[in-house]
Design an enzyme around this catalytic site. Structure first.
Site, PDB file in Angstrom:
ATOM      1  N   TYR A 267       0.857  -1.191   0.000  1.00  0.00           N
ATOM      2  CA  TYR A 267       0.000   0.000   0.000  1.00  0.00           C
ATOM      3  C   TYR A 267       0.890   1.237   0.000  1.00  0.00           C
ATOM      4  O   TYR A 267       1.755   1.405   0.859  1.00  0.00           O
ATOM      5  CB  TYR A 267      -0.886  -0.046   1.238  1.00  0.00           C
ATOM      6  CG  TYR A 267      -2.057   0.929   1.295  1.00  0.00           C
ATOM      7  CD1 TYR A 267      -2.177   1.996   0.431  1.00  0.00           C
ATOM      8  CD2 TYR A 267      -3.058   0.760   2.251  1.00  0.00           C
ATOM      9  CE1 TYR A 267      -3.254   2.875   0.496  1.00  0.00           C
ATOM     10  CE2 TYR A 267      -4.150   1.627   2.336  1.00  0.00           C
ATOM     11  CZ  TYR A 267      -4.228   2.683   1.450  1.00  0.00           C
ATOM     12  OH  TYR A 267      -5.302   3.556   1.536  1.00  0.00           O
ATOM     13  N   CYS A 268       0.685   2.121  -0.983  1.00  0.00           N
ATOM     14  CA  CYS A 268       1.378   3.417  -1.043  1.00  0.00           C
ATOM     15  C   CYS A 268       2.894   3.215  -1.052  1.00  0.00           C
ATOM     16  O   CYS A 268       3.419   2.493  -1.886  1.00  0.00           O
ATOM     17  CB  CYS A 268       0.914   4.296   0.112  1.00  0.00           C
ATOM     18  SG  CYS A 268       1.473   6.020   0.010  1.00  0.00           S
ATOM     19  N   VAL A 269       3.619   3.826  -0.121  1.00  0.00           N
ATOM     20  CA  VAL A 269       5.076   3.732  -0.115  1.00  0.00           C
ATOM     21  C   VAL A 269       5.537   2.293   0.073  1.00  0.00           C
ATOM     22  O   VAL A 269       6.592   1.893  -0.451  1.00  0.00           O
ATOM     23  CB  VAL A 269       5.673   4.641   0.979  1.00  0.00           C
ATOM     24  CG1 VAL A 269       5.182   4.242   2.350  1.00  0.00           C
ATOM     25  CG2 VAL A 269       7.190   4.601   0.948  1.00  0.00           C
TER      26      VAL A 269
ATOM     27  N   GLY B  37       4.054  -0.162  -1.266  1.00  0.00           N
ATOM     28  CA  GLY B  37       3.925  -0.710  -2.611  1.00  0.00           C
ATOM     29  C   GLY B  37       5.119  -0.343  -3.472  1.00  0.00           C
ATOM     30  O   GLY B  37       5.617  -1.172  -4.256  1.00  0.00           O
TER      31      GLY B  37
ATOM     32  N   PHE C 183      -1.752  -1.176  -3.935  1.00  0.00           N
ATOM     33  CA  PHE C 183      -2.777  -0.187  -3.613  1.00  0.00           C
ATOM     34  C   PHE C 183      -2.154   1.203  -3.764  1.00  0.00           C
ATOM     35  O   PHE C 183      -1.236   1.566  -3.033  1.00  0.00           O
ATOM     36  CB  PHE C 183      -3.271  -0.350  -2.180  1.00  0.00           C
ATOM     37  CG  PHE C 183      -4.056  -1.590  -1.887  1.00  0.00           C
ATOM     38  CD1 PHE C 183      -4.504  -2.428  -2.893  1.00  0.00           C
ATOM     39  CD2 PHE C 183      -4.364  -1.928  -0.568  1.00  0.00           C
ATOM     40  CE1 PHE C 183      -5.232  -3.573  -2.611  1.00  0.00           C
ATOM     41  CE2 PHE C 183      -5.090  -3.070  -0.274  1.00  0.00           C
ATOM     42  CZ  PHE C 183      -5.523  -3.896  -1.292  1.00  0.00           C
TER      43      PHE C 183
END
Length: 620
Positions: A353-355, A357, A382
């Site tokens: 998710y985000c960073v 990811g 994500f």
């Protein structure tokens, strides 16, 4: 003009304090004429405010350090505001004349609505038809009182002019212009008359109705926020980890100095053979994916027959000052290996998710370079970016000056999470800063009990060295997008080596990881990928359970080369995208196994550390 954003914020708070005192001075005589008892009440309120302010000042004696106040410097990018505003053609006689003409026309138009000026022969209108609308001024008191109607209309007009001038600036670098536009918007938003007690008729009305009690409550709220160095969004004490948030049953089954690994208790008789390991961003707490039973992605995935593991990152402290990106990549590989060994499986599904990811993409590239890509059966991203050329509003905070500033904000080797929280809040300043200033400082309203806002304020510290490297190497220099420009874990990083099946989710209205930026991951993969565009933004676009029936999502069965191509050929679907993802996951490997042995954490002979959500999620 304030030297930096911290000065601006502190000036605003100090101005509000002074305005409140002035407000009492102006209202008390009127109250005394109308009602002696009311005058006594106002005097008590004023004395109480003075006492609170004195107590606060005494508390601050001896607390002054060389470090800037926590409210101050998370947005030092406005240190350049004075210089960039000089580029606006405000000194142009033609511009000045045009603005003056529009101001005069607006004054006449608004005055006419109230029976004044050239249009005043018919008398005041019961419901004035004002030329500009803005939800900040939706309360009828802004429209029905001539002074406040004209005040907010002039503010909206001048705000439009400032923004149009900023957007029209030429002969500057695109990044510099983006900073100018963003700084201009932040300044315009901060100077709204809704943000100050003497220019807010709703706050004045509440003060009169409550004999000053609302302002006293607001003053207490403001001082409490100054003490903790952070804006409050939700009622303190409303949420307790493991009691009414982050409550999905599970056990902490593994722990390192950097993370804890949670395994959730299954609720089905059979589960997918390949387990799922979720890597949440370490700039936030993991329980955004486990807020409550209705919103929890974790609980829902468990109910769909998935063995779910969650990484809970430790908030940085001085012992983590030397951590770099390699440490987080190695941590992801460590978690993957531990789950494989624990359950005796060859590979795992992953979510980043985000960073996290972004880091998962680097992890996959590292594993591929080392010939170990088969440890990961699939990867889901994500709202994650790997190419930061079009990274959205956060790039306005990334330049040499801001990166250098991080060193002064991190004397102990870690960045206080309150700085980052303030930065993210200012990306949506009216929603996450100024609306709370108005409601909780000026009007003295009670804070709501809102789990998402609680999570948003539950900050996490970051290792300063790693954070500076991340901003410089990825956001500023975009080196992850260049094959072998970066190295990690002893090998060059080339995203083109990723052949793992990939699922990419982007938020249609995401301002942190814009869909145009997230889409670019598809251009670097050598294996199969599925792209999905979800409704809403960075959080609600992800946390959208099927039971909510909100937002919808878009898929495309073709082979689009660009995001516009994807959108042109996309089919719209109602409701949550989660079932679509679960179907995709099952197609990667549909094999199921019974829930036996360590598939259920905490059974006979299984050594566990503690119950979920564990200790790390609550450390500061």
């Amino acid at each position: 003009m304030a030297n930096n954003a911290g000065d601006l914020m502190n000036d605003v708070l100090r101005t509000q304090t002074e305005n409140m005192a002035t407000l009492f001075g102006s209202l008390m005589p009127a109250a005394g004429k109308a009602d002696p008892d009311s005058a006594v009440q106002w005097a008590k309120i004023a004395a109480r405010m003075q006492s609170l302010w004195t107590d606060y000042q005494v508390e601050q004696i001896g607390k002054v350090t060389d470090s800037p106040p926590h409210y101050a410097d998370p947005v030092k990018w406005i240190a350049t505001a004075e210089a960039v505003f000089r580029q606006l053609p405000l000194a142009s006689p033609q511009v000045q004349q045009d603005i003056w003409d529009e101001v005069i026309a607006l004054v006449n138009a608004v005055s006419g609505q109230f029976g004044f000026g050239p249009r005043g022969s018919s008398g005041p209108a019961e419901e004035p038809e004002l030329p500009r609308r803005d939800r900040r001024f939706a309360d009828p008191q802004w429209q029905r009182q001539p002074f406040f109607a004209l005040l907010h209309q002039l503010y909206l007009l001048l705000g439009e002019k400032v923004m149009s001038l900023a957007e029209a600036v030429e002969d500057v670098e695109p990044a510099r212009k983006a900073q100018l536009v963003f700084a201009a918007r932040a300044m315009v938003d901060a100077l709204s008359p809704a943000n100050f007690p003497l220019t807010n008729p709703v706050a004045l009305g509440h003060a009169a109705e409550t004999n000053g009690e609302s302002l006293l409550r607001g003053f207490e709220n403001m001082l409490n926020d100054l003490r903790k160095g952070q804006l409050t969004h939700t009622r303190p004490g409303a949420f307790v980890l493991g009691e009414n948030i982050a409550v999905t049953p599970g056990k902490v089954v593994y722990e390192t100095p950097l993370f804890q690994l949670i395994q959730y208790t299954p609720t089905t008789a059979k589960v997918l053979k390949t387990p799922l390991v979720i890597f949440p961003p370490w700039i936030n707490r993991f329980y955004i994916l486990d807020l409550n039973a209705k919103k929890s992605f974790v609980r829902w995935a468990v109910e769909q027959g998935v063995t779910v593991f969650m990484v809970s990152w430790k908030s940085a402290d001085p012992s983590m000052a030397g951590l770099v990106w390699d440490d987080y990549i190695e941590a992801q590989i460590d978690a993957i290996d531990h789950v494989r060994e624990r359950l005796g499986v060859p590979s795992v599904h992953t979510i980043g998710y985000c960073v996290a990811g972004t880091t998962l993409a680097a992890t996959l590239a590292v594993l591929a370079r080392k010939g170990k890509a088969d440890k990961v059966a699939s990867a889901t991203f994500f709202t994650a970016q790997v190419d930061f050329e079009d990274a959205g509003d956060l790039k306005n905070f990334i330049d040499d000056q801001q990166i250098e500033t991080l060193g002064t904000l991190s004397p102990e080797g870690y960045l206080d999470g309150r700085y980052l929280a303030a930065t993210f809040n200012l990306l949506r300043g009216n929603d996450l800063v100024w609306s709370y200033v108005e409601k909780n400082y000026l009007k003295g309203e009670d804070y709501p009990a809102f789990d998402l806002l609680h999570w948003n304020s539950d900050v996490t510290n970051l290792p300063a060295r790693w954070h500076r490297d991340y901003l410089r190497d990825l956001y500023r220099d975009n080196r992850l997008a260049v094959a072998d420009s970066l190295t990690a874990c002893g090998v060059p990083v080339d995203l083109h080596r990723i052949a793992t099946p990939v699922y990419i989710q982007a938020g249609r209205e995401d301002h942190i990881a814009p869909p145009e930026s997230v889409w670019k991951l598809t251009r670097y993969l050598s294996g199969p990928w599925t792209f999905l565009l979800a409704g809403s933004g960075h959080i609600a676009g992800v946390v959208n359970p099927p039971s909510s029936g909100k937002y919808g999502y878009w898929t495309c069965d073709g082979a689009p080369e660009t995001l516009p191509d994807f959108i042109a050929g996309a089919a719209e679907h109602s409701g949550s995208w989660w079932p679509h993802w679960r179907e995709w996951l099952g197609n990667v490997d549909p094999t199921q196994v019974p829930v036996r042995g360590r598939r259920k954490p905490g059974g006979r002979g299984d050594k566990i550390i503690e119950d979920a959500p564990g200790r790390y999620v609550s450390t500061r």
